[in-house]
Structures are given as structure tokens and as C-alpha cells.
Design a protein around this motif. Sequence first.
Motif, PDB file in Angstrom:
ATOM      1  N   SER A  36      -5.895 107.770  26.343  1.00  0.00           N
ATOM      2  CA  SER A  36      -6.865 106.756  25.919  1.00  0.00           C
ATOM      3  C   SER A  36      -8.092 107.371  25.271  1.00  0.00           C
ATOM      4  CB  SER A  36      -7.337 105.945  27.137  1.00  0.00           C
ATOM      5  OG  SER A  36      -6.243 105.312  27.765  1.00  0.00           O
ATOM      6  N   GLY A  39     -13.846 104.945  26.371  1.00  0.00           N
ATOM      7  CA  GLY A  39     -14.206 103.537  26.424  1.00  0.00           C
ATOM      8  C   GLY A  39     -13.046 102.583  26.617  1.00  0.00           C
ATOM      9  N   VAL A  40     -11.818 103.072  26.427  1.00  0.00           N
ATOM     10  CA  VAL A  40     -10.669 102.196  26.647  1.00  0.00           C
ATOM     11  C   VAL A  40     -10.649 101.782  28.117  1.00  0.00           C
ATOM     12  CG1 VAL A  40      -8.138 102.096  26.763  1.00  0.00           C
ATOM     13  CG2 VAL A  40      -9.275 103.004  24.730  1.00  0.00           C
ATOM     14  N   ARG A  42      -8.351  99.727  30.781  1.00  0.00           N
ATOM     15  CA  ARG A  42      -7.006  99.201  31.034  1.00  0.00           C
ATOM     16  C   ARG A  42      -6.984  98.537  32.410  1.00  0.00           C
ATOM     17  NH1 ARG A  42      -3.458 101.545  27.223  1.00  0.00           N
ATOM     18  NH2 ARG A  42      -4.279 103.439  26.259  1.00  0.00           N
ATOM     19  N   THR A 145     -19.118 101.356  25.605  1.00  0.00           N
ATOM     20  CA  THR A 145     -18.644 100.027  25.224  1.00  0.00           C
ATOM     21  C   THR A 145     -17.160  99.920  25.561  1.00  0.00           C
ATOM     22  OG1 THR A 145     -20.236  99.934  23.428  1.00  0.00           O
ATOM     23  CG2 THR A 145     -18.387  98.387  23.320  1.00  0.00           C
ATOM     24  N   PRO A 146     -16.785  98.970  26.438  1.00  0.00           N
ATOM     25  CA  PRO A 146     -15.376  98.841  26.810  1.00  0.00           C
ATOM     26  C   PRO A 146     -14.511  98.344  25.654  1.00  0.00           C
ATOM     27  CG  PRO A 146     -16.767  97.394  28.162  1.00  0.00           C
ATOM     28  CD  PRO A 146     -17.630  98.021  27.134  1.00  0.00           C
ATOM     29  N   SER A 147     -13.339  98.924  25.529  1.00  0.00           N
ATOM     30  CA  SER A 147     -12.351  98.512  24.539  1.00  0.00           C
ATOM     31  C   SER A 147     -11.114  98.028  25.298  1.00  0.00           C
ATOM     32  CB  SER A 147     -11.996  99.696  23.638  1.00  0.00           C
ATOM     33  OG  SER A 147     -10.952  99.351  22.762  1.00  0.00           O
ATOM     34  N   SER A 149      -7.348  95.788  25.453  1.00  0.00           N
ATOM     35  CA  SER A 149      -6.197  95.300  24.697  1.00  0.00           C
ATOM     36  C   SER A 149      -6.334  93.786  24.565  1.00  0.00           C
ATOM     37  CB  SER A 149      -4.900  95.634  25.433  1.00  0.00           C
ATOM     38  OG  SER A 149      -4.782  94.814  26.599  1.00  0.00           O
ATOM     39  N   ALA A 153      -8.009  91.324  27.354  1.00  0.00           N
ATOM     40  CA  ALA A 153      -9.154  90.509  26.943  1.00  0.00           C
ATOM     41  C   ALA A 153      -8.901  89.021  27.190  1.00  0.00           C
ATOM     42  CB  ALA A 153      -9.471  90.751  25.471  1.00  0.00           C
TER      43      ALA A 153
END
Length: 186
Positions: A36, A39-40, A42, A145-147, A149, A153
Motif C-alpha cells: 500500500s 495513507g491507504v 483498508r 490523508t486517508p485513501s 477503496s 468508502a
Amino acid sequence: MHGDDRGSFLEWFRADGLVTAAGHPLKLAQANCSVSARGVLRGVHFADVPPGQAKYVTCVSGAILDVVVDLRVGSPTFGEWEAVRLDDAERRALYVAEGLGHAFMALTEGATVVYLCSESYNPAAEHEIHPLDPDLAIAWPEGITPSLSPKDAAAPSLKEAREAGRLPSYADCVAYYEGLRLSASE
């Protein structure tokens, strides 16, 4: 962990140690590897119980914040969470029992997580809770900053999942754990 000028060696999983901690062995059905970007985010992921999907998780490269959420309706700790940093320096691992939710955020670029699973992936039995649900109030690291999927989301809140009857019951999980212990002693 044993190290010298050539590098290091460690046993990242020992069945006897897990049996001592969990009271039963981890049936190995699948092994996963996730890489990842920083910030990813999961998760929060969980599976129907029975059989659920227990996980034994470690971060082999980089660092993550690993979070376990009690999603078992009727549990004295329902909705509570614990977080632990897993990284390639301390080399810790984490066991996530059936019925608990699992999530992690990559703290470094290329964070590589490997985990052993007690059951194979079954999309029909897999579910998620929104990891940024304000009712869960998970303390994700500030300044990242969260990222997410698209699937994560769009995940329901804990309240919505509970109202929809998607969450595992504490009684079912405890009965399942006891069955695992009994079958291990036979």
C-alpha cells in the motif's frame, strides 16, 4: 529476532505460541500480501461467523497502524477498538479472531503486509464497516490523508450494519471459539 552483520532472522509465526495465546490452532487456508501507498486505509473488514476468518498479520516492509474492532453484538466491548503499530523494525504480529473487524492504514510508502487466514476469501460472507465512522472514532494518524477503496468508502456505519443484521453475535462467536478449542483437544 536474531541479528548479526549479515542481517536478521525471526520466526514470525509459531503454531504452538498461537495455541497458547488463542487456545486453539490457526487453520491455514489462505495467505495474503498487500502493498500500500502511504495513507491507504483498508477495512474495517469482517466475515460471517461461522466460520468467520481469523487472521495473523505482520508488516514485513514499512509501517502500518493496525486496528481491531469488536463487532460482536452482545460483547462487553462491542464497538471498541485497539490499535497497534506493526513495522519492519520491531517485527510484531497480531492475531485477529473470528467476529472481529480488521483495518489498517499504511504509514509509509510501499507498506507491505502479509497475513495468514483461517478461511479462504468468500465474497458472499465478507462485509465491511466504514473506517471513518464517527461513532467508532478510530484515532487514525493525523497529518495523513486517508485513501479508501470505493468499496470501503461506500461501507455502512457500525449502526447501519447492526440495524441490517450484518454483524456477528457474541454468543455465536464464543460458541465457535469453544468448538475450535474442543476440536483441537481431540
